[in-house]
Scaffold this motif. Structure first.
Motif: not given
Length: 361
Positions: A199-206
């Motif tokens: 599922e190619a969704l935008p990502a946030v990395v924390v």
């Protein structure tokens, strides 16, 4: 719930297929009536099945339904609950958007509302880096749902990589710790990449500044990362974490809208676009759509002709040959042909009859 779940539900056919959709509550006080509401809908479904089918034929299905209801964890409920059962399939979904209460017994499952919300609701991934427990969340607007399964949550200890470094490493210990952490982050990145491929969704990395820096070095998925959040947030509850990451994604989505409208303006100047639901529908089905732009509240009930390439407006949405919303079908088509879909503010596409398609050629 993701597009694979929707595709799976769409592929299941055979009477009777029971769908129970019910609005639920996140607050325990407000949700005290949720179990009663579910029980009443199950009773309604049972009565319909027994009225339309012989009891021996539906007893296995009713048992599946009973077992499924017993699995509901009312401490986990969000804004809606969807139950789907037939003779060979049973599953439930907690969904972070309100559902219209209904019981449907048909040849197929009632997933129209779920498709509409899946298409029109912002979704994203959140990856929280920590050697003690790297976690992944699916974001739906301001709600985060932890993904548990596969390799997540993942930590150094379960991989056997927490043993102290030998004393003979001397002053090189920090370098070796970084390399060990890089190896861990490569494994994280591979597992996260599998989710992104599904599922190619935008990502946030924390993560900490060090973790983000090392992850940026090793990641092969940076194209999907829209924002980062620096800090020690690995122990933050999902509700609090969502308060921090949702504004970041919301800002990115606003920028994406503006960018898409600028791209449309260029496409108009080069005659590489079409407007209006009819033309957009036809060329999208021919696989020519690169980017679909749709106003957020645009809906369009319609029939298709025998070829499936031309739409005919419909007023009676209850008719069996009418698409409840051709816009949702259009979105699914563009995505299935590896196109991009951007929902824009109402009124932004007034000159294009509320929908436009930037063409590949």
């Amino acid at each position: 719930m993701n597009r694979k779940d929707i595709q799976r539900l769409q592929s299941i056919r055979g009477y009777p297929a029971v769908s129970i959709l019910v609005p639920t509550h996140r607050n325990a006080v407000e949700g005290r009536q949720d179990p009663i509401r579910v029980k009443n809908l199950v009773t309604q479904a049972t009565h319909r099945l027994l009225a339309e089918c012989a009891k021996p034929d539906v007893e296995p299905l009713l048992k599946k339904l009973e077992e499924l209801v017993a699995q509901i964890d009312y401490h986990r409920t969000l804004d809606g609950l969807a139950l789907f059962v037939n003779r060979d399939y049973a599953n439930l979904y907690y969904v972070p958007f309100p559902l219209k209460e209904q019981v449907v017994v048909d040849e197929t499952f009632a997933i129209r509302d779920l498709i509409a919300m899946l298409n029109r609701t912002p979704r994203y991934w959140v990856l929280v880096l920590s050697p003690k427990g790297t976690r992944v969340y699916k974001g739906v607007r301001d709600t985060l749902l932890e993904v548990i399964g596969g390799e997540f949550p993942m930590n150094l200890e379960q991989l056997g990589w927490t043993k102290p470094l030998p004393s003979n490493f001397g002053n090189e210990k920090s370098k070796h710790r970084d390399e060990r952490y890089r190896q861990f982050l490569r494994r994280v990145d591979t597992a996260f990449g599998q989710l992104l491929n599904a599922e190619a969704l935008p990502a946030v990395v924390v993560g900490t500044k060090r973790a983000l820096s090392l992850f940026d070095e090793v990641s092969t998925n940076t194209r999907m990362i829209r924002a980062t959040l620096t800090g020690h947030y690995q122990d933050l509850p999902p509700t609090k974490l969502a308060e921090l990451v949702w504004p970041l994604i919301r800002n990115e989505l606003e920028m994406e809208k503006r960018k898409a409208l600028d791209e449309l303006a260029v496409a108009v100047s080069t005659q590489r676009y079409v407007s209006g639901i009819g033309e957009v529908w036809r060329l999208a089905h021919e696989g020519r759509g690169q980017t679909l732009l749709v106003e957020e509240d645009f809906h369009y009930p319609a029939r298709t002709d025998a070829t499936g390439l031309y739409l005919i407006p419909a007023e009676n949405v209850t008719s069996s040959d009418v698409l409840d919303d051709a816009v949702d079908e259009l979105v699914q088509t563009v995505l299935s042909k590896h196109g991009r879909v951007v929902f824009v503010d109402n009124g932004a596409l007034q000159a294009h009859q509320r929908v436009a398609l930037i063409l590949r050629y």
